[in-house]
Design a protein around this motif. Sequence first.
Motif, PDB file in Angstrom:
ATOM      1  N   GLN A  25     -13.402   2.514   6.794  1.00 17.18           N
ATOM      2  CA  GLN A  25     -12.507   1.512   7.380  1.00 17.18           C
ATOM      3  C   GLN A  25     -11.076   2.037   7.432  1.00 17.18           C
ATOM      4  OE1 GLN A  25     -13.569  -1.629   8.609  1.00 17.18           O
ATOM      5  NE2 GLN A  25     -11.544  -1.512   9.518  1.00 17.18           N
ATOM      6  N   LEU A  26     -10.659   2.760   6.385  1.00 14.07           N
ATOM      7  CA  LEU A  26      -9.323   3.350   6.358  1.00 14.07           C
ATOM      8  C   LEU A  26      -9.145   4.325   7.519  1.00 14.07           C
ATOM      9  CD1 LEU A  26      -6.601   3.781   4.879  1.00 14.07           C
ATOM     10  CD2 LEU A  26      -7.734   5.600   3.592  1.00 14.07           C
ATOM     11  N   LYS A  27     -10.153   5.112   7.783  1.00 12.43           N
ATOM     12  CA  LYS A  27     -10.091   6.053   8.909  1.00 12.43           C
ATOM     13  C   LYS A  27      -9.839   5.311  10.216  1.00 12.43           C
ATOM     14  CE  LYS A  27     -13.459   9.186   8.923  1.00 12.43           C
ATOM     15  NZ  LYS A  27     -14.781   9.820   8.654  1.00 12.43           N
ATOM     16  N   GLU A  28     -10.540   4.203  10.422  1.00  6.59           N
ATOM     17  CA  GLU A  28     -10.361   3.417  11.641  1.00  6.59           C
ATOM     18  C   GLU A  28      -8.947   2.840  11.737  1.00  6.59           C
ATOM     19  OE1 GLU A  28     -12.529   3.318  14.181  1.00  6.59           O
ATOM     20  OE2 GLU A  28     -13.597   4.762  12.916  1.00  6.59           O
ATOM     21  N   LYS A  38      -1.563  10.844  12.368  1.00  8.88           N
ATOM     22  CA  LYS A  38      -0.558  10.678  11.321  1.00  8.88           C
ATOM     23  C   LYS A  38      -0.004   9.266  11.357  1.00  8.88           C
ATOM     24  CE  LYS A  38       0.995  15.334  10.571  1.00  8.88           C
ATOM     25  NZ  LYS A  38       2.081  16.259  10.427  1.00  8.88           N
ATOM     26  N   VAL A  39       0.188   8.713  10.156  1.00  8.15           N
ATOM     27  CA  VAL A  39       0.785   7.393  10.008  1.00  8.15           C
ATOM     28  C   VAL A  39       1.578   7.415   8.706  1.00  8.15           C
ATOM     29  CG1 VAL A  39      -1.183   6.384   8.773  1.00  8.15           C
ATOM     30  CG2 VAL A  39       0.302   4.909  10.123  1.00  8.15           C
ATOM     31  N   THR A  66      -2.018  12.010   6.762  1.00  7.38           N
ATOM     32  CA  THR A  66      -2.707  12.680   7.859  1.00  7.38           C
ATOM     33  C   THR A  66      -4.201  12.480   7.722  1.00  7.38           C
ATOM     34  OG1 THR A  66      -0.977  14.356   7.955  1.00  7.38           O
ATOM     35  CG2 THR A  66      -3.066  14.888   9.039  1.00  7.38           C
ATOM     36  N   LEU A  67      -4.819  11.925   8.753  1.00 14.70           N
ATOM     37  CA  LEU A  67      -6.277  11.816   8.833  1.00 14.70           C
ATOM     38  C   LEU A  67      -6.746  13.106   9.495  1.00 14.70           C
ATOM     39  CD1 LEU A  67      -8.981  10.258   8.694  1.00 14.70           C
ATOM     40  CD2 LEU A  67      -8.406   9.311  10.935  1.00 14.70           C
ATOM     41  N   LYS A  68      -7.505  13.883   8.746  1.00 17.63           N
ATOM     42  CA  LYS A  68      -7.942  15.183   9.257  1.00 17.63           C
ATOM     43  C   LYS A  68      -8.953  15.000  10.380  1.00 17.63           C
ATOM     44  CE  LYS A  68      -6.903  17.211   4.842  1.00 17.63           C
ATOM     45  NZ  LYS A  68      -7.367  17.933   3.693  1.00 17.63           N
ATOM     46  N   THR A 126      -7.811   3.177  -2.308  1.00 18.83           N
ATOM     47  CA  THR A 126      -8.617   3.666  -1.189  1.00 18.83           C
ATOM     48  C   THR A 126      -8.050   4.980  -0.665  1.00 18.83           C
ATOM     49  OG1 THR A 126      -9.182   1.392  -0.599  1.00 18.83           O
ATOM     50  CG2 THR A 126      -9.565   3.080   1.079  1.00 18.83           C
ATOM     51  N   LEU A 127      -6.719   5.075  -0.581  1.00 25.65           N
ATOM     52  CA  LEU A 127      -6.088   6.327  -0.144  1.00 25.65           C
ATOM     53  C   LEU A 127      -6.399   7.461  -1.112  1.00 25.65           C
ATOM     54  CD1 LEU A 127      -2.646   5.009   1.104  1.00 25.65           C
ATOM     55  CD2 LEU A 127      -4.296   6.301   2.471  1.00 25.65           C
ATOM     56  N   ARG A 128      -6.350   7.182  -2.404  1.00 27.85           N
ATOM     57  CA  ARG A 128      -6.654   8.218  -3.394  1.00 27.85           C
ATOM     58  C   ARG A 128      -8.104   8.680  -3.288  1.00 27.85           C
ATOM     59  NH1 ARG A 128      -4.320   7.159  -9.230  1.00 27.85           N
ATOM     60  NH2 ARG A 128      -4.791   9.362  -9.376  1.00 27.85           N
ATOM     61  N   ALA A 129      -9.016   7.730  -3.061  1.00 20.87           N
ATOM     62  CA  ALA A 129     -10.430   8.080  -2.897  1.00 20.87           C
ATOM     63  C   ALA A 129     -10.618   8.934  -1.642  1.00 20.87           C
ATOM     64  CB  ALA A 129     -11.281   6.817  -2.814  1.00 20.87           C
ATOM     65  N   ALA A 130      -9.936   8.585  -0.566  1.00 23.06           N
ATOM     66  CA  ALA A 130     -10.036   9.352   0.683  1.00 23.06           C
ATOM     67  C   ALA A 130      -9.437  10.746   0.512  1.00 23.06           C
ATOM     68  CB  ALA A 130      -9.330   8.603   1.811  1.00 23.06           C
ATOM     69  N   LYS A 131      -8.351  10.837  -0.244  1.00 22.78           N
ATOM     70  CA  LYS A 131      -7.730  12.144  -0.491  1.00 22.78           C
ATOM     71  C   LYS A 131      -8.653  13.023  -1.328  1.00 22.78           C
ATOM     72  CE  LYS A 131      -3.467  14.307  -2.080  1.00 22.78           C
ATOM     73  NZ  LYS A 131      -2.130  14.102  -2.629  1.00 22.78           N
ATOM     74  N   LYS A 132      -9.286  12.435  -2.314  1.00 24.04           N
ATOM     75  CA  LYS A 132     -10.214  13.173  -3.171  1.00 24.04           C
ATOM     76  C   LYS A 132     -11.380  13.726  -2.344  1.00 24.04           C
ATOM     77  CE  LYS A 132     -11.595  11.762  -7.589  1.00 24.04           C
ATOM     78  NZ  LYS A 132     -12.310  10.788  -8.432  1.00 24.04           N
ATOM     79  N   ARG A 133     -11.783  12.976  -1.314  1.00 28.32           N
ATOM     80  CA  ARG A 133     -12.879  13.394  -0.429  1.00 28.32           C
ATOM     81  C   ARG A 133     -12.390  14.296   0.702  1.00 28.32           C
ATOM     82  NH1 ARG A 133     -14.054   8.930  -2.945  1.00 28.32           N
ATOM     83  NH2 ARG A 133     -16.179   8.182  -3.249  1.00 28.32           N
ATOM     84  N   LYS A 134     -11.094  14.610   0.691  1.00 33.78           N
ATOM     85  CA  LYS A 134     -10.459  15.478   1.688  1.00 33.78           C
ATOM     86  C   LYS A 134     -10.538  14.908   3.106  1.00 33.78           C
ATOM     87  CE  LYS A 134     -10.970  19.667  -1.087  1.00 33.78           C
ATOM     88  NZ  LYS A 134     -10.059  19.172  -2.054  1.00 33.78           N
ATOM     89  N   VAL A 135     -10.526  13.575   3.199  1.00 34.69           N
ATOM     90  CA  VAL A 135     -10.520  12.885   4.490  1.00 34.69           C
ATOM     91  C   VAL A 135      -9.082  12.747   4.986  1.00 34.69           C
ATOM     92  CG1 VAL A 135     -11.041  10.677   5.627  1.00 34.69           C
ATOM     93  CG2 VAL A 135     -12.647  11.638   3.975  1.00 34.69           C
TER      94      VAL A 135
END
Length: 80
Positions: free
Chosen positions: A9-12, A27-28, A77-79, A49-58
Motif C-alpha cells: 500500500q505504501l508503494k501505491e 520520490k516524495v 525514494t521508491l526503487k 511501515t517506512l522502516r519495514a519497507a526500507k529493511k526490505r530495500k523497497v
Amino acid sequence: MNVEEEVEQLKEEIKRLGQLQPDGSYKVTFGVLFNDDKCANIFEALVGTLRAAKKRKVVSYNGELLLQGVHDNVEITLKS
C-alpha cells in the motif's frame, strides 16, 4: 493489514503522491506522505511501515527514524 500488505500500500501511495524520476523510481518527501489525509487513514504507524519497507530495500531515505516536522523535507525514494 500485515506488514507485507502495508508495504504494498505504501508503494501505491508513493506513486500517487511522488514524482516519477528518469530512472523509473518515484520520490516524495516525508512531509507530503505524513500530511496526506488518505495516508493518515491507511497507516496506523507510517514511520514503522517506512522502516519495514526500507529493511526490505523497497524504499530508501537518509536516517533511521523520521519525525514529523523535523524530517518533513527528507526525500523517500521508491526503487524501480
